[in-house]
Motif scaffolding. Sequence first.
Motif, PDB file in Angstrom:
ATOM      1  N   GLU A 146     -34.391  11.771  77.593  1.00  0.00           N
ATOM      2  CA  GLU A 146     -33.074  12.153  77.075  1.00  0.00           C
ATOM      3  C   GLU A 146     -32.842  13.648  77.222  1.00  0.00           C
ATOM      4  N   GLU A 147     -33.932  14.402  77.313  1.00  0.00           N
ATOM      5  CA  GLU A 147     -33.812  15.844  77.521  1.00  0.00           C
ATOM      6  C   GLU A 147     -33.610  16.189  78.993  1.00  0.00           C
ATOM      7  N   ASP A 148     -33.915  15.228  79.875  1.00  0.00           N
ATOM      8  CA  ASP A 148     -33.782  15.465  81.311  1.00  0.00           C
ATOM      9  C   ASP A 148     -32.497  14.880  81.893  1.00  0.00           C
ATOM     10  N   PHE A 149     -32.027  13.773  81.307  1.00  0.00           N
ATOM     11  CA  PHE A 149     -30.841  13.105  81.842  1.00  0.00           C
ATOM     12  C   PHE A 149     -29.641  14.046  81.817  1.00  0.00           C
ATOM     13  N   LEU A 150     -28.789  13.909  82.822  1.00  0.00           N
ATOM     14  CA  LEU A 150     -27.614  14.771  82.950  1.00  0.00           C
ATOM     15  C   LEU A 150     -26.427  14.203  82.181  1.00  0.00           C
ATOM     16  N   ASP A 151     -25.434  15.044  81.945  1.00  0.00           N
ATOM     17  CA  ASP A 151     -24.255  14.625  81.186  1.00  0.00           C
ATOM     18  C   ASP A 151     -23.421  13.585  81.921  1.00  0.00           C
ATOM     19  N   CYS A 152     -23.616  13.452  83.235  1.00  0.00           N
ATOM     20  CA  CYS A 152     -22.841  12.482  84.008  1.00  0.00           C
ATOM     21  C   CYS A 152     -23.329  11.053  83.801  1.00  0.00           C
ATOM     22  N   ALA A 200     -19.924   2.855  77.380  1.00  0.00           N
ATOM     23  CA  ALA A 200     -18.944   2.635  78.435  1.00  0.00           C
ATOM     24  C   ALA A 200     -17.632   3.359  78.147  1.00  0.00           C
ATOM     25  N   HIS A 201     -17.202   3.367  76.893  1.00  0.00           N
ATOM     26  CA  HIS A 201     -15.921   3.996  76.562  1.00  0.00           C
ATOM     27  C   HIS A 201     -15.990   5.513  76.721  1.00  0.00           C
ATOM     28  N   ASP A 202     -17.165   6.094  76.501  1.00  0.00           N
ATOM     29  CA  ASP A 202     -17.320   7.532  76.747  1.00  0.00           C
ATOM     30  C   ASP A 202     -17.202   7.828  78.231  1.00  0.00           C
ATOM     31  N   ALA A 203     -17.793   6.947  79.060  1.00  0.00           N
ATOM     32  CA  ALA A 203     -17.694   7.119  80.513  1.00  0.00           C
ATOM     33  C   ALA A 203     -16.246   6.994  80.977  1.00  0.00           C
ATOM     34  N   ILE A 204     -15.536   5.998  80.446  1.00  0.00           N
ATOM     35  CA  ILE A 204     -14.131   5.776  80.826  1.00  0.00           C
ATOM     36  C   ILE A 204     -13.262   6.963  80.419  1.00  0.00           C
ATOM     37  N   THR A 205     -13.462   7.460  79.207  1.00  0.00           N
ATOM     38  CA  THR A 205     -12.679   8.601  78.711  1.00  0.00           C
ATOM     39  C   THR A 205     -12.953   9.851  79.536  1.00  0.00           C
ATOM     40  N   ASP A 206     -14.228  10.087  79.854  1.00  0.00           N
ATOM     41  CA  ASP A 206     -14.596  11.268  80.631  1.00  0.00           C
ATOM     42  C   ASP A 206     -14.019  11.199  82.041  1.00  0.00           C
TER      43      ASP A 206
END
Length: 417
Positions: A118-124, A134-140
């Motif tokens: 979780e410290e390595d994963f990117l914000d994308c 999923a809703h965070d991905a859709i909103t972004d």
Amino acid sequence: MQTSLERIAEKARNKKKYRFRNLFRMINEELLYYSWGNLNKKAATGVDGVTYDEYAENLDENISRLVNNLKKKKYRTKLVRRKNIPKGNGKTRPLGIPALEDKLVQYAASLILQSIYEEDFLDCSFGYRKNRGAHDAITDLRSVLENDWCNFVVEADIKGFFDNIDHEWLIKMLSQRIDDKSFLWLVKKWLKAGILEEDGKVLHPVTGTPQGGIISPILANIYMHYVLNIWFEKVVKKYCSGRAYICVYADDFICVFENLGDAHRFYKSLSKRFGKFKLELSEEKTNIINFIKWANTKFDFLGFEFRLSNLMKRHVMIKTSKKKLQISIRNATTWCRENRCKRLKQFFKMLNAKLRGYYNYYGIRGNYVSIRKFHYIIKGLVFKWLNRRSQRNSYNWDGFKMMQKWYRLESPRIVHV
């Protein structure tokens, strides 16, 4: 236990090249008890048929024996029971159901992996992550697409991602952060676990990780992190003449580019990049979309259709994709037909629970027309199938409306603003 996991996360955050040791020893009684409290009590049973309640009758003894087997390397994974779930388009999705004890150890191992990665994963990246969905991905994605520079969209589809994850590559990726042979031995055992098909045949996989296993989501995220996410952020963006953006949810992703040349270069290199890691793209579902005003183009992502409006101000309209709407209607038709003879109180209670689940996912800002249309169709299906409970019609429309004063259908509503 939480403190130990937080320390791992802190070290992963501060030391980006640190390789963790002694992770296998962390899977002790304390972590297993913590994991036990977070397992789904109503989950389907594996090949051994052991339920949550049965295992809990002698929980202390079972966990003590499990820890002892892990310490002595006597732990053996059981076959993964495969259940084929209909996707609604004539195809099925294979779901792997591990035995209860395997679920328990997998949950403990996944907590450790999450603390590190979780410290390595990117914000994308949005799939299978804490406080993201999923809703965070859709909103972004929607907020980015409403910028004037977003002219070209590259959509892609990976063929059988979970079934084609290369074990050798995955272990190499894990070794970038983990220097613990015993922990990697445990992961290998889950990857190589035999699969019991519904017809009784046993398969021994050489690639892939079973969908449904508790450890599978974090392993899939790690694989995509190295295959796509880091490559896009550190290589693709570096050689782009304009701006670029990527949104990833598990094995689904959408890329946005300012310039057509950048989109073409990325499109051409995508197959080669995935081929290196033994993955294959679906050619008919991978293309470049001209996403500018008046182009009247659209694309689907996570069950929603994205389209630019022709208003003066750039605005992205979102609605339920036609494919997903048709699948939902087919599933609702089948359910109403099979359950029409239940008592009305039970029938509407079960149906309303399904409608709430539908609204909880598709009830996103701008999609009210689609969910209202679905509600209207469901109302017609209920009228149709309740009238087929016997040879004579039970209701006319006036009688049906009167009945709905007692048994109301869940009204459509926007949940995510």
